[in-house]
Motif scaffolding. Structure first.
Motif, PDB file in Angstrom:
ATOM      1  N   THR A  42      -6.861  -7.286  -1.762  1.00  0.00           N
ATOM      2  CA  THR A  42      -6.499  -5.715  -1.769  1.00  0.00           C
ATOM      3  C   THR A  42      -5.482  -5.365  -2.770  1.00  0.00           C
ATOM      4  OG1 THR A  42      -6.017  -3.624  -0.309  1.00  0.00           O
ATOM      5  CG2 THR A  42      -4.659  -5.793  -0.158  1.00  0.00           C
ATOM      6  N   THR A  43      -5.163  -3.885  -2.765  1.00  0.00           N
ATOM      7  CA  THR A  43      -4.193  -3.703  -3.863  1.00  0.00           C
ATOM      8  C   THR A  43      -3.341  -2.803  -3.001  1.00  0.00           C
ATOM      9  OG1 THR A  43      -5.612  -1.763  -4.514  1.00  0.00           O
ATOM     10  CG2 THR A  43      -5.977  -3.834  -5.855  1.00  0.00           C
ATOM     11  N   GLN A  44      -2.098  -2.045  -3.723  1.00  0.00           N
ATOM     12  CA  GLN A  44      -1.330  -1.318  -2.981  1.00  0.00           C
ATOM     13  C   GLN A  44      -1.810   0.026  -2.639  1.00  0.00           C
ATOM     14  OE1 GLN A  44       2.224  -1.518  -5.736  1.00  0.00           O
ATOM     15  NE2 GLN A  44       3.241  -2.983  -4.528  1.00  0.00           N
ATOM     16  N   ALA A  45      -2.684   0.746  -3.390  1.00  0.00           N
ATOM     17  CA  ALA A  45      -3.288   1.863  -3.370  1.00  0.00           C
ATOM     18  C   ALA A  45      -4.462   2.026  -2.541  1.00  0.00           C
ATOM     19  CB  ALA A  45      -3.133   2.646  -4.573  1.00  0.00           C
ATOM     20  N   SER A  46      -4.875   0.678  -2.005  1.00  0.00           N
ATOM     21  CA  SER A  46      -6.355   0.853  -1.441  1.00  0.00           C
ATOM     22  C   SER A  46      -6.133   1.351  -0.005  1.00  0.00           C
ATOM     23  CB  SER A  46      -6.440  -0.565  -1.339  1.00  0.00           C
ATOM     24  OG  SER A  46      -5.858  -1.259  -0.239  1.00  0.00           O
ATOM     25  N   ALA A  47      -7.406   1.765   0.458  1.00  0.00           N
ATOM     26  CA  ALA A  47      -7.619   2.145   1.941  1.00  0.00           C
ATOM     27  C   ALA A  47      -7.294   1.194   2.787  1.00  0.00           C
ATOM     28  CB  ALA A  47      -9.231   2.673   2.072  1.00  0.00           C
ATOM     29  N   ILE A  48      -7.275  -0.055   2.492  1.00  0.00           N
ATOM     30  CA  ILE A  48      -6.826  -1.101   3.478  1.00  0.00           C
ATOM     31  C   ILE A  48      -5.222  -0.784   3.816  1.00  0.00           C
ATOM     32  CG2 ILE A  48      -6.336  -3.774   3.790  1.00  0.00           C
ATOM     33  CD1 ILE A  48      -9.056  -3.922   2.215  1.00  0.00           C
ATOM     34  N   ILE A  49      -4.633  -1.020   2.649  1.00  0.00           N
ATOM     35  CA  ILE A  49      -3.024  -0.606   2.979  1.00  0.00           C
ATOM     36  C   ILE A  49      -2.729   0.485   3.783  1.00  0.00           C
ATOM     37  CG2 ILE A  49      -0.925  -0.199   1.871  1.00  0.00           C
ATOM     38  CD1 ILE A  49      -1.953  -3.176   1.427  1.00  0.00           C
ATOM     39  N   THR A  55      -2.834   2.531  11.340  1.00  0.00           N
ATOM     40  CA  THR A  55      -3.133   1.925  12.712  1.00  0.00           C
ATOM     41  C   THR A  55      -1.762   1.625  13.343  1.00  0.00           C
ATOM     42  OG1 THR A  55      -3.226  -0.416  11.628  1.00  0.00           O
ATOM     43  CG2 THR A  55      -5.442   0.559  12.023  1.00  0.00           C
ATOM     44  N   TYR A  56      -0.712   1.206  12.615  1.00  0.00           N
ATOM     45  CA  TYR A  56       0.439   1.031  13.185  1.00  0.00           C
ATOM     46  C   TYR A  56       0.918   2.342  14.062  1.00  0.00           C
ATOM     47  CZ  TYR A  56       5.855   0.850  13.053  1.00  0.00           C
ATOM     48  OH  TYR A  56       7.095   0.957  13.454  1.00  0.00           O
ATOM     49  N   SER A  57       0.740   3.552  13.232  1.00  0.00           N
ATOM     50  CA  SER A  57       1.159   4.836  13.712  1.00  0.00           C
ATOM     51  C   SER A  57       0.431   5.346  14.730  1.00  0.00           C
ATOM     52  CB  SER A  57       1.072   5.872  12.407  1.00  0.00           C
ATOM     53  OG  SER A  57       1.938   5.383  11.551  1.00  0.00           O
ATOM     54  N   GLY A  58      -0.969   4.985  14.608  1.00  0.00           N
ATOM     55  CA  GLY A  58      -1.926   5.363  15.664  1.00  0.00           C
ATOM     56  C   GLY A  58      -1.361   4.631  17.099  1.00  0.00           C
ATOM     57  N   GLY A  59      -1.192   3.315  16.820  1.00  0.00           N
ATOM     58  CA  GLY A  59      -0.919   2.236  17.968  1.00  0.00           C
ATOM     59  C   GLY A  59       0.459   3.019  18.679  1.00  0.00           C
ATOM     60  N   ALA A  60       1.312   3.767  17.989  1.00  0.00           N
ATOM     61  CA  ALA A  60       2.664   4.258  18.499  1.00  0.00           C
ATOM     62  C   ALA A  60       2.302   5.642  19.203  1.00  0.00           C
ATOM     63  CB  ALA A  60       3.653   4.633  16.966  1.00  0.00           C
ATOM     64  N   ALA A  61       1.403   6.354  18.565  1.00  0.00           N
ATOM     65  CA  ALA A  61       1.104   7.452  19.376  1.00  0.00           C
ATOM     66  C   ALA A  61       0.522   7.108  20.663  1.00  0.00           C
ATOM     67  CB  ALA A  61      -0.048   8.174  18.516  1.00  0.00           C
ATOM     68  N   ARG A 107      -0.476  -4.954  14.098  1.00  0.00           N
ATOM     69  CA  ARG A 107       0.185  -3.644  13.804  1.00  0.00           C
ATOM     70  C   ARG A 107      -0.100  -2.760  14.848  1.00  0.00           C
ATOM     71  NH1 ARG A 107       4.186  -3.455  10.994  1.00  0.00           N
ATOM     72  NH2 ARG A 107       3.773  -1.382   9.958  1.00  0.00           N
ATOM     73  N   ILE A 108      -1.165  -2.916  15.243  1.00  0.00           N
ATOM     74  CA  ILE A 108      -1.383  -1.685  16.394  1.00  0.00           C
ATOM     75  C   ILE A 108      -0.404  -2.132  17.643  1.00  0.00           C
ATOM     76  CG2 ILE A 108      -3.094  -0.945  18.389  1.00  0.00           C
ATOM     77  CD1 ILE A 108      -5.524  -1.472  16.207  1.00  0.00           C
ATOM     78  N   LEU A 109      -0.380  -3.308  17.896  1.00  0.00           N
ATOM     79  CA  LEU A 109       0.493  -3.675  19.211  1.00  0.00           C
ATOM     80  C   LEU A 109       1.791  -3.495  18.783  1.00  0.00           C
ATOM     81  CD1 LEU A 109      -1.024  -7.331  20.364  1.00  0.00           C
ATOM     82  CD2 LEU A 109      -1.052  -4.930  21.550  1.00  0.00           C
ATOM     83  N   ALA A 110       2.272  -3.860  17.419  1.00  0.00           N
ATOM     84  CA  ALA A 110       3.665  -3.523  17.164  1.00  0.00           C
ATOM     85  C   ALA A 110       3.957  -1.572  17.176  1.00  0.00           C
ATOM     86  CB  ALA A 110       4.029  -3.972  15.561  1.00  0.00           C
ATOM     87  N   GLY A 111       2.987  -1.120  16.645  1.00  0.00           N
ATOM     88  CA  GLY A 111       3.121   0.420  16.766  1.00  0.00           C
ATOM     89  C   GLY A 111       3.165   0.911  18.419  1.00  0.00           C
TER      90      GLY A 111
END
Length: 497
Positions: A42-49, A55-61, A107-111
């Motif tokens: 991947t790259t820094q500006a990709s949709a994966i990043i 997903t982290y923020s979604g898990g936090a919500a 990341r979801i669990l961390a969120g």
């Protein structure tokens, strides 16, 4: 024990906020790792990043909303410990990841964990704090968020010195999350439950002992008894309205108003753009011509500026100047700093003009300073203060879940794309949010809550719970309070009535 014990409790609980900051900041350095980008193709500006951060923020919500259930049923301590345990699992998955699915799940669990912690820690701190120092105590949450960012940056910076062929560049920073999670999960076993939650569960003797541990200074028995009586009377009066579900927050007018204040202050914090800078500052520095290890070094310095400013503010100013004025100040000054940042970037499209690049870094740093003098600590303090006891768990859960994390999820997903496509023009989105939405709402509708007890804050929003009850219920509650005072003279207040 008194003040020292209360501060110690607040600091330990704030380890949950440290996890918030570390987990939020760690990906800034991870996405700088050539080995990570190559490993996941991947790259820094990709949709994966963007997906990893969103997903982290979604898990936090999700975690924030779930916390509203566990806080009311099982208490503040249990919710914080639950967040620490979930973070352990999420950190392990991320550090051991062999594919993108493991990273995203971790990341979801961390969120999810951070969502639980971000809404429960300020509530626990506010309910344990003395009114005169509540700003400092709850402001400790923002302080430790900043410290978490600092540690994540320097752990990441050190790890990036490993060879590009080494997975240590990104696995070690992700694994380090385990350390504060263990400290928090074990440490919370040795601190008391919130006295207000204990009173709500009718554990009156234990609540009295906890209040004395938190606030006794050798001569203030009378004040502690009045606080105990006020808390108990208010909670019992609110219970007479019925046990609220999620719907009650929207149907009882006073509760609905206070819920909206909590949601708004969290959303306004995201509208400053501070988290976008925190997550994607390395991309911003790259646009200014700062690359390689210098990029991560500047990010590390940036992450130090906010916590230093925040510490000075919460210790010396927050409980004096209040909450409302700093947020008005922040709305205006952060907007001016972002306008200057955009102007400098517009004149330095290739990042080759050194003076403009230095100026661009300066204004990004200035945003962090201004945020730490305003929305940073004030948003957590104000949110925790304005919620009445009967909806404090669910209300803070909703405010953090929707106002903070849902809005953050949106920014996290669109920001790398926007920074790539429209570049410096993206800053004006936050300027418009600050000046056209946050500023007028704070000015016309927000209340000043400094140095008032959580029960006294009821009066700012239309009266105490007693005044909303049928007359006979309110009279009985007041009579009970007087009878308790006559049974236990304050000069002999060694035990609750």
């Amino acid at each position: 024990m008194g003040r020292f014990f209360a501060v110690s409790v607040a600091v330990l609980a704030a380890t949950g906020s440290f996890l918030f900051g570390y987990d939020s900041g760690v990906m800034t350095d991870v996405i700088q790792s050539p080995n990570f980008l190559q490993y996941f193709n991947t790259t820094q500006a990709s949709a994966i990043i963007g997906a990893i951060n969103s997903t982290y923020s979604g898990g936090a919500a999700i975690g924030s909303l779930q916390g509203g259930l566990t806080m009311d049923r099982f208490g503040r301590k249990f919710t914080i410990q639950m967040g620490a345990f979930i973070c352990l699992v999420g950190a392990t998955l991320q550090a051991a990841a062999h594919n993108l699915a493991m990273i995203l799940t971790g990341r979801i669990l961390a969120g999810w964990a951070v969502g639980l912690l971000s809404m429960s820690v300020p509530v626990y701190q506010a309910e344990c704090a003395h009114p005169r120092s509540r700003g400092m105590m709850v402001g400790m949450a923002q302080q430790m968020i900043g410290v978490g960012f600092i540690v994540s940056t320097w752990v990441g910076y050190g790890s990036l010195h490993a060879p590009n062929t080494s997975q240590l560049q990104w696995r070690f920073p992700l694994a380090f999350q385990v350390v504060p999670a263990l400290v928090l999960g074990i440490g919370m076993m040795f601190v008391p439950e919130s006295p207000r939650h204990l009173i709500e569960k009718q554990q009156y003797d234990e609540a009295w002992r906890v209040l004395q541990k938190l606030h006794f200074d050798g001569s203030n028995d009378a004040w502690i008894y009045r606080e105990y009586t006020e808390i108990r009377t208010t909670i019992e009066a609110e219970k007479a309205l019925g046990t609220p579900g999620w719907g009650a927050m929207f149907t009882v007018p006073q509760w609905r108003t206070r819920l909206l204040h909590g949601v708004a202050v969290q959303a306004f914090t995201q509208m400053t753009g501070i988290n976008v800078i925190g997550y994607y500052q390395t991309i911003m520095y790259k646009a200014l011509g700062i690359t390689g290890h210098r990029n991560t070094l500047v990010a590390g310095l940036y992450n130090c500026v906010g916590p230093i400013t925040n510490l000075i503010f919460i210790v010396f100013l927050l409980d004096r100047v209040g909450r409302r004025k700093p947020m008005l100040f922040g709305s205006i000054t952060i907007s001016l700093a972002l306008i200057c940042e955009a102007a400098l970037n517009s004149q330095n499209p290739d990042g080759q003009r050194l003076g403009y690049s230095i100026g661009g870094v300066f204004f990004l740093f200035l945003v962090s300073v201004l945020f730490s003098l305003s929305f940073g600590p004030c948003s957590w303090v104000y949110m925790a203060e304005v919620m009445p006891m009967q909806i404090r768990g669910k209300g803070n859960a909703f405010a953090v879940g929707v106002g903070n994390w849902a809005v953050s999820t949106l920014w996290n997903q669109v920001s790398p794309i926007a920074l790539d496509k429209i570049q410096w023009k993206f800053y004006f989105v936050f300027v418009a949010c600050n000046l056209c939405i946050s500023l007028p709402v704070i000015y016309f509708f927000f209340q000043e809550t400094k140095q008032k007890s959580l029960e006294e804050i009821d009066l700012l929003f239309g009266g105490r719970a007693l005044s909303t009850l049928p007359e006979e219920v309110g009279v009985v509650a007041l009579q009970d309070e007087k009878e308790q005072a006559s049974v236990l003279p304050v000069e002999d207040a060694s035990y609750p009535a």
